[in-house]
Design an enzyme around this catalytic site. Structure first.
Site, mmCIF file in Angstrom:
data_model
loop_
_atom_site.group_PDB
_atom_site.id
_atom_site.type_symbol
_atom_site.label_atom_id
_atom_site.label_comp_id
_atom_site.label_asym_id
_atom_site.label_seq_id
_atom_site.Cartn_x
_atom_site.Cartn_y
_atom_site.Cartn_z
ATOM 1 C CG HIS A 113 -47.670 0.844 -1.324
ATOM 2 N ND1 HIS A 113 -48.512 -0.214 -1.538
ATOM 3 C CD2 HIS A 113 -47.812 1.161 0.000
ATOM 4 C CE1 HIS A 113 -49.108 -0.538 -0.395
ATOM 5 N NE2 HIS A 113 -48.716 0.283 0.558
ATOM 6 C CD GLU A 154 -48.659 3.026 3.760
ATOM 7 O OE1 GLU A 154 -48.732 2.670 4.944
ATOM 8 O OE2 GLU A 154 -48.264 2.276 2.853
ATOM 9 C CG HIS A 197 -43.706 -3.662 -2.103
ATOM 10 N ND1 HIS A 197 -43.574 -2.913 -0.967
ATOM 11 C CD2 HIS A 197 -43.881 -4.934 -1.695
ATOM 12 C CE1 HIS A 197 -43.656 -3.703 0.081
ATOM 13 N NE2 HIS A 197 -43.840 -4.940 -0.333
ATOM 14 C CG ASP A 248 -52.008 -1.535 2.504
ATOM 15 O OD1 ASP A 248 -52.159 -1.472 3.741
ATOM 16 O OD2 ASP A 248 -50.923 -1.324 1.940
ATOM 17 C CD GLU A 287 -51.959 1.732 3.830
ATOM 18 O OE1 GLU A 287 -51.729 1.148 4.904
ATOM 19 O OE2 GLU A 287 -51.369 1.489 2.764
ATOM 20 C CG ASP A 297 -50.655 -0.911 7.485
ATOM 21 O OD1 ASP A 297 -51.542 -1.312 6.715
ATOM 22 O OD2 ASP A 297 -49.671 -0.237 7.098
HETATM 23 CO CO CO Z 1 -49.691 0.219 2.616
#
Ligand code: CO
Length: 299
Positions: free
Chosen positions: A155, A188, A163, A96, A282, A85
């Site tokens: 998120h 994800e 976040h 991300d 993700e 990740d």
């Molecule tokens: Co993430």
């Protein structure tokens, strides 16, 4: 979304995608987890982005938040299911993305979370309810005979904020919240052969500064100023030990004061039951009638 912001997201995403794909062949039997982590983080910088968060390399029943410590000697083994990740950022705008490498077997487990991600991206459009997205993810994973991890979510993303709202559920639910045009989100899905829930282990390798305040301990002060350079993004204990030349014992002593004063958020390593295997894929997506996947790999 403003053009300049979108360009930052696109650049961060492109670099994250490239590092992700390049990293896959390096996760092989006998390779050291530590070497892979360092290679990934250096490669992000080499390609012109900054590190969004310490690379998470989570093996088998570990779902997330594992990054090697300074002296980690672990090597990958036949049959391992390895989640990589990766987080990049450009001027605070984050890419991300995660992939799973299997060192033998578990093809369907990987397919389940990959397909769930692709199905969720198709409906990453304005007006889609989060409940619908959770349902698509859960149903896709269950179709393969596995469970989604119910207490891990995707998120929102915002400038220097990993976040942001909303949380993107991986299970069916009655959330009425609707996605909005131009929102940056990370989707994800995790598929598991285990219980479908993760628990916090005692290990913490990743931290984030949440409330800097005065401390007595000298090393705690040094850790706070190290963390402040991250602008609110997470950092690894591994980085502190090598960056500040600090010993493990001194770090742990400093951490006592930092913890009791709630100065750092601690990302506990998250695990499902022993002997299970977990897969994760993700992408970072900009919500729109044509969703933009910033972390899609293009040669
Ligand atoms: Co993430």
């Amino acid at each position: 979304m403003e053009k300049e912001i979108l360009e930052n997201y696109i650049k961060a995403g492109k670099i994250a995608a490239r590092v992700r794909e390049e990293s896959r062949s390096r996760a092989k039997v006998g390779a050291k987890l530590f070497d892979l982590a360092e290679w990934i983080e250096n490669r992000i910088k080499e390609l012109g982005a900054d590190i969004g968060f310490p690379v998470n390399i989570s093996v088998n029943n570990i779902a997330a938040h594992f990054t090697p410590s300074k002296d980690d000697e672990t090597t990958f083994k036949q049959g391992d299911v390895i989640k990589i990740d990766i987080g990049t950022h450009v001027n605070g705008y984050i890419g991300d993305t995660a992939t799973t490498v299997s060192l033998g077997g578990n093809e369907d487990l990987l397919k389940a979370s990959r397909e769930a991600l692709n199905e969720a991206i198709k409906i990453a459009k304005p007006g889609t309810k989060l409940g619908e997205m959770g349902t698509v993810i859960e149903q896709t994973i269950k179709k393969y005979g596995f469970k989604p991890i119910s207490n891990l979510t995707g998120h929102g993303l915002d400038k220097y904020d990993l976040h942001a709202e909303p949380q993107i559920p991986n299970i069916t639910n009655d959330m009425e919240y609707e996605l909005k045009e131009g929102q940056a989100i990370a989707i994800e899905p995790f598929a598991t052969t285990g219980s479908g829930r993760v628990n916090e282990s005692g290990d913490v390798m990743i931290f984030m500064l949440v409330g800097p305040r005065p401390v007595r301990n000298f090393d705690a002060r040094r850790i706070i100023s190290f963390a402040q350079k991250r602008n609110g993004l997470p950092f690894a204990k591994r980085w502190v030990l090598s960056g500040l030349g600090m010993s493990d014992i001194r770090f742990r002593l400093a951490l006592r004061e930092l913890s009791t004063k709630n100065i750092l958020h601690e990302y506990h390593v998250l695990k499902d039951v022993d002997d299970c295997k977990i897969s994760q894929f993700e992408h970072t997506v900009i919500v729109g009638d044509k969703p933009i996947v910033t972390t899609r790999y293009e040669e």
